[in-house]
Write a protein that holds these residues in place. Sequence first.
Motif, short mmCIF file in Angstrom:
data_model
loop_
_atom_site.label_atom_id
_atom_site.label_comp_id
_atom_site.label_asym_id
_atom_site.label_seq_id
_atom_site.Cartn_x
_atom_site.Cartn_y
_atom_site.Cartn_z
N CYS A 35 -54.59 -86.46 -21.68
CA CYS A 35 -53.88 -85.78 -22.48
C CYS A 35 -54.61 -85.03 -23.39
O CYS A 35 -53.88 -83.90 -23.70
N TRP A 91 -50.46 -89.15 -33.13
CA TRP A 91 -51.05 -89.95 -32.63
C TRP A 91 -52.42 -89.37 -32.40
O TRP A 91 -52.44 -87.91 -33.03
N THR A 115 -53.62 -85.47 -30.88
CA THR A 115 -52.64 -84.65 -30.32
C THR A 115 -52.90 -83.28 -31.65
O THR A 115 -53.48 -82.41 -31.41
N THR A 123 -44.41 -82.47 -31.04
CA THR A 123 -44.25 -84.22 -30.56
C THR A 123 -43.53 -84.56 -29.51
O THR A 123 -42.40 -84.84 -31.10
N ASP A 144 -46.17 -81.66 -26.82
CA ASP A 144 -46.77 -82.79 -26.26
C ASP A 144 -45.88 -84.16 -25.99
O ASP A 144 -44.58 -84.64 -26.58
N ALA A 157 -46.45 -86.15 -23.74
CA ALA A 157 -47.47 -87.56 -23.53
C ALA A 157 -46.19 -89.02 -23.69
O ALA A 157 -46.48 -89.69 -22.62
N GLU A 158 -44.82 -88.72 -24.58
CA GLU A 158 -44.19 -90.09 -24.78
C GLU A 158 -43.28 -89.92 -24.08
O GLU A 158 -42.16 -90.68 -24.17
N SER A 206 -49.48 -87.79 -20.89
CA SER A 206 -50.14 -88.41 -20.35
C SER A 206 -50.25 -89.68 -19.87
O SER A 206 -48.95 -90.03 -19.54
N LYS A 221 -48.40 -95.55 -21.04
CA LYS A 221 -47.36 -94.99 -20.82
C LYS A 221 -46.41 -94.95 -19.82
O LYS A 221 -46.51 -95.87 -18.83
N GLU A 266 -56.44 -93.47 -16.53
CA GLU A 266 -56.08 -92.53 -17.85
C GLU A 266 -55.75 -91.38 -16.75
O GLU A 266 -56.06 -91.21 -15.05
C1 LIG Z 1 -50.91 -90.71 -25.56
C2 LIG Z 1 -50.45 -89.75 -26.05
C3 LIG Z 1 -51.52 -88.79 -26.18
C4 LIG Z 1 -53.19 -89.19 -25.75
O1 LIG Z 1 -53.06 -89.31 -24.31
P1 LIG Z 1 -54.53 -89.28 -23.54
O2 LIG Z 1 -54.00 -89.48 -22.41
O3 LIG Z 1 -55.38 -90.57 -23.69
O4 LIG Z 1 -55.68 -88.56 -23.85
C5 LIG Z 1 -51.56 -87.46 -26.67
N1 LIG Z 1 -50.39 -87.09 -27.67
C6 LIG Z 1 -49.47 -88.66 -27.78
C7 LIG Z 1 -47.80 -88.43 -29.01
C8 LIG Z 1 -49.71 -89.56 -27.00
O5 LIG Z 1 -48.75 -90.77 -27.01
#
Ligand SMILES: *Cc1c(COP(=O)(O)O)cnc(C)c1O
Length: 372
Positions: free
Chosen positions: A58, A84, A87, A129, A155, A157-158, A179, A184, A190
């Motif tokens: 991510c 995190w 970001t 985020t 973002d 990712a979550e 991510s 996740k 990864e």
């Molecule tokens: C896990 C996460 C990321 C990073 O993801 P990676 O794949 O490890 O680079 C970025 N932002 C948030 C909010 C995350 O929880």
Amino acid sequence: MIEPIPYTKPSITDLEIRYTSDAMTQGWGARCYDYIVRFEKSFQDHLQVPHAIATSSCTGAMTLGLAALGIQAGDEVILADTNWIATVAPVVHMGAKPIFVDIDPQTWCIDPVQVFRAITPKTKAIIATHLYGNLCNMEALLKISQEHQIPIIEDAAEAIGSVYHGRRAGSLGTFGVFSFHGTKTMTTGEGGMFVCQNPELYEKALTLSNHGRAKSQTKQFWPDMVGYKFKMSNVQAAMGCAQVERIAELIERKRQIFDYYQQALTGVPGIQMNGESPACEIGAWMPNVVFHRDLKIEFAQIEPVFKQAQIDARPFFHPLSSLDFFSKCLQNHHAYDIAPRALNLPSFHDITEAQQTRVIELIHQLVQVHNG
Ligand SMILES: *Cc1c(COP(=O)(O)O)cnc(C)c1O
């Protein structure tokens, strides 16, 4: 000997094993991109976006997107203080200045009012985020973005499985990033994904992601600009294909785990869990409890209690501005106030009701002791 309860753990079935072993044995030469193409396409379909680029993380996807937007030294990028490090790191690497603003105490996501106040002529992007799968107030943020002509980055990712007024998180902004880290909701070990609606932004990010070689460039070994290398491997993408096929099940299970915690804990005085508003549905990547101030329950003091009980509960994100290499933004009251009295609960797909009950009972006990 009590059995330990881990924090997160991927859900891997025969499907993931079948696809990855096919990629390892057959996915070379002319077929070396097959699973990557298929993974991008199936993720696009899931999210309902026209463009997606699979990346190594991510963080890589965010770096590509910021570079594609032309973020550079002297620019300001607004983001929530509660985040995190992944970001903000790409913002710093671009030479831009992160502007940390406070969160909304209900959603724990960036507060649009604070975003509005932080805008200057140097603001070149806003990062929203969707913390722990909770949803940002996208309506207000998109309005600010349109009025001030500032791109909005999600973002997400979550936020696999989180839906805002019928649209999936990550599909609403100028671009979105995901991510697939092992912790996740869906994983490739990864990995990450860049998604967007705009074809020009997509072309730009695609070129940057491939060492600056434009898709239209026919000359071999001839980059058109200095780019980056954040590609995902075909083997990882094979795992991703299997996870996307199972995505409804993966999301559904996360919701079940969250609902089970919520039912058991909503009646407990002084406990707040992940906030959800009527038109939204959270994917519930990470259930959290925030203890009321009056209970005087702080993560630092209960951490050993959870350790003793063999439960891997983790702290809430520390405010980024509290890290040694940034300057403290103590005016971000909620970010500083909530973090010490909050707790991430274990929520891996295969957690059993008996294991969840162990977590719930421990929380009940803690609250009882502190109320008494
Ligand atoms: C896990 C996460 C990321 C990073 O993801 P990676 O794949 O490890 O680079 C970025 N932002 C948030 C909010 C995350 O929880």
